[in-house]
Design a protein around this motif. Structure first.
Motif, PDB file in Angstrom:
ATOM      1  N   ARG A   1      50.984  52.669  83.215  1.00  0.00           N
ATOM      2  CA  ARG A   1      51.767  51.924  82.228  1.00  0.00           C
ATOM      3  C   ARG A   1      52.485  52.864  81.271  1.00  0.00           C
ATOM      4  NH1 ARG A   1      49.460  47.900  77.471  1.00  0.00           N
ATOM      5  NH2 ARG A   1      51.503  47.268  76.669  1.00  0.00           N
ATOM      6  N   TRP A   2      51.820  53.991  80.921  1.00  0.00           N
ATOM      7  CA  TRP A   2      52.373  54.932  79.947  1.00  0.00           C
ATOM      8  C   TRP A   2      52.348  56.345  80.518  1.00  0.00           C
ATOM      9  CZ3 TRP A   2      54.527  52.998  75.629  1.00  0.00           C
ATOM     10  CH2 TRP A   2      54.088  51.776  75.130  1.00  0.00           C
TER      11      TRP A   2
ATOM     12  N   SER B   1      51.031  51.284  69.730  1.00  0.00           N
ATOM     13  CA  SER B   1      51.917  50.574  70.659  1.00  0.00           C
ATOM     14  C   SER B   1      51.812  49.065  70.487  1.00  0.00           C
ATOM     15  CB  SER B   1      51.589  50.969  72.104  1.00  0.00           C
ATOM     16  OG  SER B   1      50.351  50.410  72.529  1.00  0.00           O
TER      17      SER B   1
ATOM     18  N   SER C   1      56.998  54.472  77.819  1.00  0.00           N
ATOM     19  CA  SER C   1      56.677  53.318  78.640  1.00  0.00           C
ATOM     20  C   SER C   1      57.329  53.449  80.009  1.00  0.00           C
ATOM     21  CB  SER C   1      57.171  52.042  77.949  1.00  0.00           C
ATOM     22  OG  SER C   1      57.214  50.967  78.857  1.00  0.00           O
TER      23      SER C   1
END
Length: 557
Positions: A350-351, A373, A451
């Motif tokens: 995801r990151w 976040s 992201s």
């Protein structure tokens, strides 16, 4: 009942915020940067003729600024005029700053250049030999003013004391000595000792300066609730100080830390070229970090030093969680980042957490970034406060936003000015005024979460900005246009050993490269996109402030 730590000063009412939003929207950017405060004071002076709220804010902003920047003769003169038109400053303070201003005589332009060379030399003993005869002259106070910030950055208490001992602070100048000693102690002494020095500063002359620094030192010493309570009392007197409002909110409503990440949540990425020792130091701090099951991906960007030895050591530390890439040549920063982003294991996360190869990480850095976040579920990037690696800590970057001004084509033959970035901290020493969390337009690339959804939506780093400069900013702008802006986690400080390549550009060739990339940045976006970016940014900041004020109102109710 009067507060013994806080002087009386006119306080604007709640209508001040709407006044600023409609008449001077740049106020939202902060109340720290010198040139910005000059513009703000000019606006408050003009608006003060029609609005008591603006006049009251001008009193507070002006007193705060001369107390924070006492050697700024231009601002002292401006504020003296403001106070003459709307007298509020205590007589002792008025006399002191008027007397100080007469000592700040103009020095030859060559003197500043000479002092810069002394700073570059980096030798405290050489610095004091250079300064002693100049401090002994009639213009000694002006010389101290020219050199004061540099003296602090040497980090030598003996050097500072030698400089202060070379001057006479008798009579009207007497309040200056404890103020300067307190500032030195704030940046170089343990908090408990520094508090004693701050408590010797006269608030009837220096306004809110001692109370703010006392609050910050209490927080740094672990007496967080006591410091926060004092900060809250300060904010009631200083509602015009954007940074303090945000800082208080971040203290009263801290972002909860999430659980350590799983293997498919975060990929930690770093690349390096011929900085093996610095990379090893970075990996040592990473080894002590709370990174959960996050995997680590390192890229050797064509190094000719002992980088492979460092990678082998990292393999011993991180085992199968570590994957390395070795390139035969240096392909530059944007392509190196894109190479790492292209790895299948990274794309599945995801990151992507990018680290420079010369940062020193606190153990909770990743958890704090992940917690921040949550301020924006659609955040395209999350960054933090970047400082120098050694005390006294100089700020290198905080949150980046755009000035609310229309794009300018410039004069014929000049570079267009569409991306008017606001340099909020201007390389100042870290006094805690940027320790807040809020949405913004861009953050530093030294340590940031990108992201992967934003990469898919807006693209990776633009290789046209190779080998470096503005590639982080440009990707953040593109992400914002795609509906995924940035979040700044200023409650996290990451130490950066070296300055950015932009700050280190000194030769004509290096400056030419920087100017070339700046031209690419200014011309990549048209006027309509620049206006849209400024609108996105302004909406983010003002919405965030409204939410901040609501939370603070609920807490005080």
């Amino acid at each position: 009942m009067a507060d013994p730590l806080l002087p009386d000063v006119p306080v604007p009412g709640p209508g001040f915020f709407e006044l600023m939003r409609t008449r001077y929207p740049g106020w939202i950017l902060g109340v720290v940067q010198s040139d910005h405060i000059r513009g703000l004071m000019h606006a408050l002076d003009l608006l003060g003729n029609e609005s008591p709220d603006a006049a009251a804010a001008g009193c507070g902003v002006g007193w705060w600024t001369i107390a924070r920047q006492p050697f700024d003769r231009d601002f002292l003169t401006r504020f003296a005029s403001f106070n003459a038109a709307r007298p509020f400053l205590p007589e002792q303070a008025r006399r002191f700053f008027e007397h100080l201003s007469t000592h700040l005589t103009e020095l030859p332009e060559d003197d500043a250049e000479l002092w810069e060379q002394v700073m570059l030399n980096g030798d405290p003993s050489y610095a004091i030999k250079f300064l002693m005869p100049r401090l002994a002259r009639p213009e000694g106070v002006a010389w101290l003013g020219l050199c004061w910030d540099g003296l602090l950055r040497f980090g030598s208490e003996s050097l500072l004391e030698a400089a202060l001992s070379s001057l006479s602070f008798d009579g009207e100048l007497a309040p200056l000595l404890p103020r300067l000693r307190a500032e030195a102690a704030f940046h170089m002494s343990p908090p408990d000792e520094a508090i004693k020095a701050v408590d010797r500063v006269d608030a009837s002359v220096w306004g809110f300066w001692p109370a703010y620094h006392r609050a910050e030192l209490l927080i740094r010493s672990g007496r967080t609730e006591e410091g926060t309570d004092l900060l809250e009392r300060l904010v009631l007197k200083m509602p015009w100080h954007t940074n303090l409002l945000l800082k208080l909110d971040s203290l009263r409503n801290p972002l909860p830390l999430p659980a350590p990440p799983t293997a498919d949540e975060v990929a930690i990425l770093a690349y390096s070229w011929n900085k093996a020792d610095l990379m090893l130091r970075t990996l040592e701090s990473l080894r002590k970090s709370e990174i959960g099951q996050a995997r680590i991906f390192l890229l050797d960007n064509g190094s000719t030093d002992h980088m492979q030895d460092v990678f082998r050591t990292a393999k011993e530390w991180f085992g199968d969680r570590l994957q390395t890439v070795t390139l035969p040549i240096n392909i530059g920063a944007p392509p190196a980042r894109n190479w790492l982003l292209s790895l299948p294991e990274v794309r599945a996360c995801r990151w992507a957490a990018f680290l420079d190869d010369d940062v020193v990480l606190p153990p909770d850095w990743l958890l704090k970034l992940l917690g921040a976040s949550r301020l924006d579920p659609d955040a395209g990037v999350v960054g933090c406060r970047i400082t120098s690696a050694d005390s006294p800590y100089g700020l290198q970057s905080a949150d980046y936003n755009l000035l609310p001004v229309p794009p300018s084509a410039g004069e014929p033959g000049e570079m267009p000015r569409r991306i008017n970035l606001f340099d909020s901290c201007s390389g100042a020493l870290d006094d805690g005024l940027f320790s807040y969390d809020r949405p913004c337009l861009s953050v530093s690339g030294c340590c940031h979460l990108v992201s992967m959804k934003a990469v898919e939506k807006a693209g990776a780093f633009d290789v046209r900005f190779n080998p470096s400069q503005f590639d982080d900013l440009e990707r953040d702008l593109r992400s914002a246009l795609a509906g995924m802006s940035a979040v700044y986690c200023g409650t996290l400080a990451v130490r950066h050993v070296q300055h950015s390549s932009l700050a280190k550009a000194t030769t004509p060739q290096q400056m030419g490269h920087v100017m070339g990339n700046k031209f690419k940045l200014e011309t990549k976006y048209d006027d309509a996109q620049a206006v849209r970016l400024a609108e996105i940014d302004s909406r983010l900041l003002w919405t965030s402030l409204a939410e901040t004020l609501q939370r603070l109102d609920r807490h005080s109710a």
